[in-house]
Scaffold this active site. Sequence first.
Site, PDB file in Angstrom:
ATOM      1  N   ASP A  38       0.819  -1.227   0.000  1.00  0.00           N
ATOM      2  CA  ASP A  38       0.000   0.000   0.000  1.00  0.00           C
ATOM      3  C   ASP A  38       0.856   1.283   0.000  1.00  0.00           C
ATOM      4  O   ASP A  38       0.722   2.115   0.909  1.00  0.00           O
ATOM      5  CB  ASP A  38      -0.937   0.055   1.215  1.00  0.00           C
ATOM      6  CG  ASP A  38      -1.875  -1.121   1.322  1.00  0.00           C
ATOM      7  OD1 ASP A  38      -2.228  -1.695   0.280  1.00  0.00           O
ATOM      8  OD2 ASP A  38      -2.271  -1.465   2.460  1.00  0.00           O
ATOM      9  N   GLU A 206     -11.606  -1.698  -2.957  1.00  0.00           N
ATOM     10  CA  GLU A 206     -10.984  -0.974  -1.842  1.00  0.00           C
ATOM     11  C   GLU A 206      -9.817  -0.144  -2.376  1.00  0.00           C
ATOM     12  O   GLU A 206      -9.571  -0.093  -3.577  1.00  0.00           O
ATOM     13  CB  GLU A 206     -10.515  -1.959  -0.762  1.00  0.00           C
ATOM     14  CG  GLU A 206      -9.513  -2.993  -1.251  1.00  0.00           C
ATOM     15  CD  GLU A 206      -9.124  -4.006  -0.175  1.00  0.00           C
ATOM     16  OE1 GLU A 206      -9.588  -3.909   0.966  1.00  0.00           O
ATOM     17  OE2 GLU A 206      -8.320  -4.898  -0.495  1.00  0.00           O
TER      18      GLU A 206
END
Length: 327
Positions: A38, A206
């Site tokens: 991420d 997401e």
Amino acid sequence: MFAAKVFPGVVAPVAFFAALVQGYADPGSCSGSCNVHDPSLIQRSSDSVYFRFSTGNKISYASASSIKGPWTTIGSVLPDGSSIDLDGNDDLWAPDAHTVDNLYYVYYSVSTFGSQSSAIGLATSETMEAGSGSWTDQGTTGISSSSSKAYNAIDGNLIDVDGTYYMNFGSFWHDLYQAPMNSAATKVSSSSYNIAYNSSGSHAEEGTYMYKYGNYYYLFFSSGICCGYDTSRPATGEEYKIMVCRSTSPTGGFVDADGTACTSGGGTVVLASHGTVYGPGGQGVFTDPSLGPVLYYHYVDTTVGYADGQKLFGWNQIDFSTRWPVV
Ligand SMILES: *[C@@H]1O[C@H](CO)[C@@H](O)[C@H](O)[C@H]1NC(C)=O
């Protein structure tokens, strides 16, 4: 899933064929500290140094003189964890870094895997330097969730629309939401609304990231299964991939390249598994002074390993010439 695990050789020709059809560029080079999950990228205004934040080690961060590296690990943003009183406040996820009013902001998520007991917090710094006192935990933004909500309040991403701030967020359940923020971008200012939803499968959207290019706001997101590929590989095509929708408004009306509304399952693939690249996602978009718009992400290099800790930092220049992002 079991075929992929028992006969790993079967996967390669399929992925290779997909690469030929899709024509994705290989990830750009990375040297130094390149293991990330991420990633979120910004440049410091005073000296143009690149800073890259990522999940793990209470928001790990590193710096470099270019996107290619060499990346040098600095440490943790919040070595003592977050003041938010929820399980997971010592295991912060999904940083989102911005410059707001000459301060550096890093939003982070507090949650535990698969739980809706979640909140989006904020840490700020004047310099992003290493050491105690550099970062201040501002606690929650007020964007939070529990099992009574339609969303999971993780994976925040701020968008600055000419000084008006919105937070995009969400993960599974009813997928992606947006909340208006106050003028300092520190707290939510009114209720949130849905901006993308996939009613199919496990509603696996997401990691949103919004980027303005020309007249459009591009809503990038990760679709599919993110993690744990070393112990349980999803069916082919159900692993992470990067998708996009766009709108001339930052607050709604997002559609894919076929015109399907992203609140009705729309989404155009930007980057999926190809060659030895597997499960790209957790992406952001960065305007590089020399390369222009760059899509950056984490991915598995199938010649290295499928564990979450083995994921690598990847990036590609974005070609917007068709008004849809191509890498
Ligand atoms: C929606 O979910 C299905 C089933 O998991 C998946 O194949 C598809 O790619 C998803 N689409 C988007 C836009 O997320």
